[in-house]
Design an enzyme around this catalytic site. Structure first.
Site, PDB file in Angstrom:
ATOM      1  N   GLU A 205      21.589  86.706  26.789  1.00  0.00           N
ATOM      2  CA  GLU A 205      21.422  86.821  25.341  1.00  0.00           C
ATOM      3  C   GLU A 205      22.404  85.853  24.684  1.00  0.00           C
ATOM      4  OE1 GLU A 205      21.228  90.360  22.004  1.00  0.00           O
ATOM      5  OE2 GLU A 205      22.774  90.460  23.540  1.00  0.00           O
ATOM      6  N   ARG A 426      26.670  95.081  40.236  1.00  0.00           N
ATOM      7  CA  ARG A 426      27.385  94.423  39.146  1.00  0.00           C
ATOM      8  C   ARG A 426      28.798  94.088  39.598  1.00  0.00           C
ATOM      9  NH1 ARG A 426      30.095  96.682  34.697  1.00  0.00           N
ATOM     10  NH2 ARG A 426      29.551  98.723  35.511  1.00  0.00           N
ATOM     11  N   LYS A 436      32.392  92.217  25.059  1.00  0.00           N
ATOM     12  CA  LYS A 436      32.501  91.121  24.093  1.00  0.00           C
ATOM     13  C   LYS A 436      33.273  91.559  22.849  1.00  0.00           C
ATOM     14  CE  LYS A 436      28.125  88.989  25.476  1.00  0.00           C
ATOM     15  NZ  LYS A 436      26.728  88.712  25.078  1.00  0.00           N
TER      16      LYS A 436
END
Length: 701
Positions: A205, A426, A436
């Site tokens: 994204e 992950r 973020k």
């Protein structure tokens, strides 16, 4: 005669054909063959058909110009044909084929007879093409390894391989050799993967900088695309215009280049908005989707309680009317969302009527402007675009594993081709902030220099701190395709990085400029010598060592030295300390004393004006907590003084350093050249100095 030599990335036999042509050219004195580039119209030829065509051409050439490649007697010619037929029947090199090959070569130097034949050339090409040799267990298949090494070293073969360097797995081959037996390559196999047909995608994204968590996905997608001679798609998931902008798209491409990933195709989910919208309307028409006006908080509660929405059973016409209101961005439309009609009683929460579209009337898309008032969710758009764009294998972290059934439901409902989902764990690290939002807090409050701060887990940050592309790739491969999520220590990846840089990092010397001690060497003369930058790697070249009657050493070393002791000045020789007077020491050079086994080894520099002023920067973790929880306040876990500076003198060879160069300071560690500053670091240093950042070596703190 003119021979069309196809692009060798199409099939192993294409590589074998190219070697064959070169072989025949060299054997025949006159150059009758003139290989030219592949006919571009053959681009889409099926790989099996391509292999058969290439093999036929190779056999025909050998038959006409170099019959010994087909064997010298009838029995050998028969065996060569059998090996070629076996090669063409293989889709992929497997253990059975390797075991057969290994057993066959136990007492043989070549596959057939006592000299190289087309069988050797073509089978070697198959192993090289499928990158089997990089992952070969040399102990288990030692006869294959011996044979392959011999074939590769043949001048004609090695020259062809060098001429097609871009074929060499785009940087992955050497990494696989570096990892060796530490990687479980069985976990890195793709189900139903066909060489030349694999298509993977990396769908970030465009709402922030890439970090270490994204690296694994990006590199695994690149690895499989390159290993199977396929294609990698970089797809920007621009389905949420409230978060996205062009700046992040550019930064993501730059970040990928920093780790050696270069996509074959760059696309956007928004490129497919018209098709996705049509599929949404198809689901409405078929009663597989409905428009819901339930408030968000209530919808969340109903999904948790497995309770159906009051709008779930609206008729198709009502859904179509509300859908049009959404498309218009009307007052009623902005209250709506489109949901899939799956199973509200499912134990899998991802199947409880997930949202397919939401209305965002007052938001401008960074590519589409205000053209659209509705935007698909990632969960709806991703499987559709995967299918339409030709993705064969969609890689996902295991946090999405419960959405696998949802992914396939979307495709089945839309009657679309199903890519294969491949799940991996992950990547998470201790003492590391990945959010973020939390990383933005550090930037906004100026606790860091920016998104490329060496303490940040961003790609820019870890690369600036000295992490190499090879180490990142090797670390990812060493993890394999494990699905177990663990909180890892940074030491593991820095240890891999040390194995990459240690053999190639030039050795230099640095002495603290505020606490150094001086040794006066009574019988030394000014002299310039050249010595290797790296004693174990002479290919790096030589450096200048300046001998002087006065040298400086570290204060800590001086404290351990006593009068009459013999010490070794590295790259010079032994001296005997004759006197210590405060901070000054006096000694005598011993040219005939070459016994260095029991002496203290000292780093030193000549006490001259040409020394290079340097600032050595060392970093610690930004936070004090090993595992960061979602509700943790950064203010409560921030580490003070996570940046430490030391000002020193460096040897004259440092003047040749460029930004990004990696070196080792003897007895200090590894450093990366970060910048040449024009600012003063303190009152005692010059206006210009080198800033070097310490690279962790994996030994902990």
């Amino acid at each position: 005669m003119q021979v069309v030599v196809p692009d060798i990335t199409k099939s192993p036999c294409s590589l074998g054909l190219r070697i064959t042509v070169e072989w025949i050219k060299r054997i025949r004195e006159e150059n009758c063959l003139n290989p030219i580039a592949a006919d571009k119209t053959q681009k889409d030829v099926d790989i099996k058909e391509q292999q058969k065509q290439d093999t036929d051409v190779a056999v025909d050439l050998a038959n006409r110009f170099c019959q010994q490649l087909l064997g010298t007697v009838e029995d050998e010619r028969k065996q060569v044909r059998q090996w070629l037929e076996r090669l063409l029947s293989l889709n992929q090199v497997d253990r059975e084929f390797l075991s057969l090959l290994n057993e066959h070569l136990m007492f043989r130097s070549f596959l057939v007879g006592y000299q190289i034949t087309l069988a050797d050339i073509m089978v070697f090409s198959l192993l090289h093409y499928q990158h089997t040799l990089e992952t070969l267990d040399n102990a288990k298949y030692r006869f294959v390894a011996r044979w392959a090494s011999h074939i590769r070293q043949l001048e004609v073969v090695s020259s062809v391989l060098k001429s097609v360097a871009d074929f060499d797995f785009q940087g992955w081959s050497d990494v696989m050799k570096l990892v060796g037996s530490q990687a479980n390559f069985e976990f890195l196999e793709l189900p139903n993967a066909e060489y030349g047909k694999v298509v993977t995608r990396f769908p970030p994204e465009p709402s922030g900088y890439l970090h270490i968590g994204h690296v694994k996905a990006a590199l695994l997608n690149d690895f499989f695309a390159r290993r199977f001679h396929g294609k990698l798609i970089l797809r920007f998931d621009d389905t949420n215009p409230s978060k996205e902008n062009m700046e992040f798209e550019e930064s993501i491409i730059e970040d990928l280049h920093l780790i050696g990933v270069h996509a074959d195709v760059v696309e956007y989910t928004s490129d497919y908005f018209p098709q996705i919208e049509l599929y949404a309307e198809k689901l409405i028409e078929e009663g597989k989707a409905y428009v819901d006006m339930t408030p968000t908080s209530q919808m969340r509660e109903e999904r948790l309680e497995c309770k159906e929405s009051a709008y779930r059973n609206n008729d198709i016409e009502t859904n179509k009317r509300l859908w049009n209101e959404m498309k218009l961005g009307s007052e009623q439309g902005v209250k709506c969302c489109l949901r899939a009609k799956i199973d509200m009683k499912s134990k899998n929460g991802a199947l409880r009527d997930p949202i397919l579209y939401r209305c965002m009337a007052n938001v401008s898309h960074h590519r589409m402007g205000t053209k659209y008032k509705i935007y698909p969710t990632y969960d709806f758009a991703c499987p559709i675009v995967d299918s339409l764009s030709g993705v064969t294998h969609a890689l996902r972290t295991n946090e999405y594993q419960d959405r696998e059934a949802q992914y396939y439901w979307m495709l089945e409902a839309c009657n679309l081709r199903r890519p294969i989902l491949w799940v991996f764990s992950r990547l998470s690290f201790m003492y590391t902030v990945m959010s973020k939002r939390k990383l933005q807090w550090f930037v906004t409050n100026k606790y860091v220099s920016g998104w490329d701060d060496p303490r940040f887990p961003t790609i820019r940050g870890i690369r600036r701190r000295g992490m190499t592309v090879e180490a990142l790739r090797a670390f990812i491969l060493s993890q394999g395709g494990s699905k177990n999520t663990v909180l890892m220590e940074w030491d593991k990846i820095w240890t891999v990085n040390k194995r990459v840089i240690d053999p190639i990092a030039p050795r230099h010397t640095a002495i603290n400029r505020t606490t150094y001690r001086v040794i006066h060497v009574s019988n030394a003369m000014d002299e310039v010598r050249t010595v290797p930058f790296h004693k174990k790697n002479p290919d790096i070249g030589n450096k200048i060592v300046i001998l002087s009657p006065r040298v400086i050493i570290e204060e800590d070393d001086a404290k351990e030295i006593s009068v009459s002791e013999i010490v070794t000045l590295m790259d010079w020789g032994n001296i005997q300390i004759t006197k210590i007077d405060g901070k000054d020491m006096f000694g005598e050079f011993l040219p005939n004393n070459t016994d260095f086994k029991k002496t203290k080894k000292l780093t030193w520099l000549p006490f001259i004006r040409d020394l290079v002023p340097i600032c050595l920067v060392k970093y610690d973790h930004l936070i004090t907590k090993a595992k960061v929880e979602e509700d943790d306040r950064i203010e409560d876990i921030i580490r003070n003084n996570s940046k430490m500076e030391e000002f020193a003198w460096g040897d004259v060879n440092l003047r040749l350093l460029k930004k990004g160069d990696i070196i080792q300071f003897e007895r200090r560690g590894y450093y990366i050249c970060d910048a040449i500053s024009s600012l003063s670091c303190d009152a005692s240093c010059e206006d210009s100095y080198l800033t070097l950042i310490e690279i962790p070596d994996g030994r902990g703190r």
